[in-house]
Design an enzyme around this catalytic site. Structure first.
Site, PDB file in Angstrom:
ATOM      1  N   ASP A  68       0.844  -1.202   0.000  1.00 40.82           N
ATOM      2  CA  ASP A  68       0.000   0.000   0.000  1.00 40.82           C
ATOM      3  C   ASP A  68       0.883   1.256   0.000  1.00 40.82           C
ATOM      4  O   ASP A  68       0.380   2.380  -0.045  1.00 40.82           O
ATOM      5  CB  ASP A  68      -0.998  -0.004   1.168  1.00 40.82           C
ATOM      6  N   SER A  69       2.225   1.055  -0.025  1.00 36.30           N
ATOM      7  CA  SER A  69       3.143   2.175  -0.264  1.00 36.30           C
ATOM      8  C   SER A  69       2.904   2.746  -1.664  1.00 36.30           C
ATOM      9  O   SER A  69       3.407   3.828  -1.986  1.00 36.30           O
ATOM     10  CB  SER A  69       4.597   1.715  -0.119  1.00 36.30           C
ATOM     11  N   ASP A 126      -1.083  -6.050  -0.290  1.00 35.23           N
ATOM     12  CA  ASP A 126      -1.519  -5.421   0.965  1.00 35.23           C
ATOM     13  C   ASP A 126      -3.023  -5.195   0.970  1.00 35.23           C
ATOM     14  O   ASP A 126      -3.584  -4.667  -0.004  1.00 35.23           O
ATOM     15  CB  ASP A 126      -0.847  -4.041   1.120  1.00 35.23           C
ATOM     16  N   LYS A 159      -1.405  -9.382   2.663  1.00 32.52           N
ATOM     17  CA  LYS A 159      -0.672  -8.958   3.872  1.00 32.52           C
ATOM     18  C   LYS A 159      -1.536  -7.946   4.604  1.00 32.52           C
ATOM     19  O   LYS A 159      -2.251  -7.158   3.962  1.00 32.52           O
ATOM     20  CB  LYS A 159       0.674  -8.321   3.493  1.00 32.52           C
ATOM     21  N   GLU A 218      -1.651  -5.418   8.467  1.00 32.18           N
ATOM     22  CA  GLU A 218      -0.860  -4.882   9.581  1.00 32.18           C
ATOM     23  C   GLU A 218      -1.544  -5.142  10.923  1.00 32.18           C
ATOM     24  O   GLU A 218      -2.766  -5.045  11.017  1.00 32.18           O
ATOM     25  CB  GLU A 218      -0.656  -3.370   9.394  1.00 32.18           C
ATOM     26  N   GLU A 243       8.993  -4.176  10.540  1.00 31.15           N
ATOM     27  CA  GLU A 243       9.467  -2.902   9.993  1.00 31.15           C
ATOM     28  C   GLU A 243      10.036  -2.012  11.091  1.00 31.15           C
ATOM     29  O   GLU A 243       9.393  -1.771  12.110  1.00 31.15           O
ATOM     30  CB  GLU A 243       8.296  -2.193   9.269  1.00 31.15           C
TER      31      GLU A 243
HETATM   32  O1  KIV Z   1       3.570  -1.129   1.682  1.00 27.96           O
HETATM   33  C1  KIV Z   1       4.755  -1.516   1.698  1.00 27.96           C
HETATM   34  O2  KIV Z   1       5.544  -1.229   0.793  1.00 27.96           O
HETATM   35  C2  KIV Z   1       5.172  -2.326   2.827  1.00 27.96           C
HETATM   36  C3  KIV Z   1       6.637  -2.613   2.941  1.00 27.96           C
HETATM   37  C4  KIV Z   1       7.345  -1.421   3.443  1.00 27.96           C
HETATM   38  C5  KIV Z   1       6.906  -3.795   3.789  1.00 27.96           C
HETATM   39  O3  KIV Z   1       4.398  -2.723   3.617  1.00 27.96           O
END
Ligand code: KIV
Length: 304
Positions: free
Chosen positions: A84-85, A123, A153, A155, A222
């Site tokens: 989600d980055s 994510d 994934k 959090e 992280e």
């Molecule tokens: O969203 C992302 O890129 C991440 C990584 C930093 C692990 O969760």
């Protein structure tokens, strides 16, 4: 007679050297071909487990589009995270909170079309899994159905265990994420290193155990102290992938825009830049502009 025995000795030495070289070469070859990551045509969650068991480090990067995914897959990256980055590096938002499930599905489907070998993990964006495990399952099913990815994934620790359990009932593999969890930035207030204090470190270890027990196939840690990340890695049986978590984790992950030097403003200590693509691209574009303005592009050969 003396000259003959001298020649014999020389021949024997050459044979000895050749034998050593053959043994060294073949054992190198055997080591190379015995590496799990070198023998598999498709990386699965089981392959990652095997890599952890054999002490082989796992290399993971983010990607958000077809072209980049194709390049890094052909380079034989093990895991591609559609993070989600994307909210930061693709859409230009300050945080990861605004990106939607539809946005993530668009990015993930593009990535999957470029990938043959890597395991693709997506994510679950903010607001699509917290608090309501049924919604978590619906979100995860949409990702799997509409993108062709292999896992999701999310959090958090204990507070999202119910959501993880529900997603697993549909046979969807889940990767956990602890430490600095950017979707909770408004709770933390800053992006500083997490779990420096004993109580938070204890809580993190407990959450890591819960995630493993709930059924996560892997865990991202992280921005936490390297020593704590090492302890979590040796405690858990599932692979642990670090970002800013030191060298003891089972693998490493970086955001592709950061490691290629496309992003300039983001420069944490843990980041290693392998290229300065920002400058490379800017330079190429400036040259192109000059060529267009001077009419040196297109030339005689670059036309029909
Ligand atoms: O969203 C992302 O890129 C991440 C990584 C930093 C692990 O969760």
């Amino acid at each position: 007679m003396v000259a003959g025995s001298c020649q014999d000795k020389k021949n024997k030495d050459v044979l000895k050297i050749l034998r050593y070289k053959f043994v060294a070469l073949s054992s190198g070859l055997i080591f190379y071909t015995m590496q799990v990551s070198k023998t598999v045509r498709k990386v699965t969650t089981h392959v990652l487990n095997e890599m952890k068991l054999k002490g082989e480090k796992i290399a993971m990067l983010t990607a958000y589009d077809y072209s980049m995914a194709r390049i890094i897959d052909e380079a034989e990256i093990d895991v591609i995270l559609v993070g989600d980055s994307a909210s930061n590096v693709m859409a230009g938002y300050d945080t990861t909170l605004p990106i939607t499930l539809d946005n993530m599905i668009y990015h993930a489907a593009s990535v999957v079309r470029g990938v043959r070998r890597a395991l693709v993990v997506v994510d679950l964006p903010f607001g699509t899994y917290q608090g309501d495990s049924k919604e978590a399952l619906v979100s995860a099913i949409r990702i799997m159905k509409e993108t062709g990815a292999a896992a999701v994934k999310l959090e958090g620790g204990e507070q999202v265990a119910e959501s993880i359990e529900r997603i697993l009932t549909a046979g969807i593999p889940v990767m956990g994420h602890l430490g600095l969890t950017p979707q909770s930035i408004h709770k933390f207030g800053t992006y500083v290193v997490r779990a420096r204090e004993e109580e938070e470190a204890r809580r993190l270890m407990e959450d890591a155990r819960i995630l493993e027990k709930t059924g996560c196939f892997a865990l991202v840690l992280e921005k936490i102290p390297a020593r704590l990340a090492g302890e979590v890695t040796s405690t858990l049986k599932i692979p642990v992938i670090g970002i800013g978590a030191g060298p003891k984790t089972d693998g490493q992950v970086l955001v592709i825009h950061d490691m290629l030097g496309i992003t300039q403003e983001f420069s944490p200590r843990f980041l290693r830049r392998y290229l300065n693509l920002y400058a490379e691209i800017k330079g190429a574009v400036q040259t192109y502009i000059t060529d267009v303005r001077s009419q040196s592009f297109p030339n005689d050969k670059e036309q029909y």
